[in-house]
Design a protein around this motif. Sequence first.
Motif: not given
Length: 183
Positions: A11-12, A15, A86
């Motif tokens: 995810k990071e 993002v 996010n």
Amino acid sequence: MTVNLKYALEKEDYVMFQLLVASTSPRIQKKRKRSRIIIPIIYLAFAAFGSYNGDITMSIVFLVLSLIWFLFYPKYEAWKYKKHYNAFVDENFKSHYGLETNTQLGETEIYSENSKGNTTVKVGDITEIIETEQYLFVRLGVGMGLIFPKEKIQNLPELQDWISTTSEKLDISYQESLNWSWS
């Protein structure tokens, strides 16, 4: 020269790509700058109005509000953008988190596949390459790109050689922004 890469994005990583795109967008930069300045100007106008009418308390309150906004709004806005991206990434890329991706970087094409599917992109479609301390981002157009987290790439020197050779050969913009951070 062909470079084979295996990595998984989390995810990071997604993002950070979205935040990088936002931080380099002239439209978003202009909007953020305008948001930081317009409200304090309005508060200063109220402070001037209060001063003109002899209301020192009103003047001081609006001067303080203007200063607080100018100093702290950018931090709040950065947090707000990060929260938005996010949620955006969760909505659009959640099923891709952690999937092993195999990417082949060739002289004319980039082929990438994971368990969700595959894609082929012409190297000539690359618009820009941006290197930060933690990532190599290969931008392919508006909002699209390839994300290469440096710590997850085992043959990083080969990737960097491919990027250097390709950007020079095709005259692709290469930006080294090793100090970039979202703010």
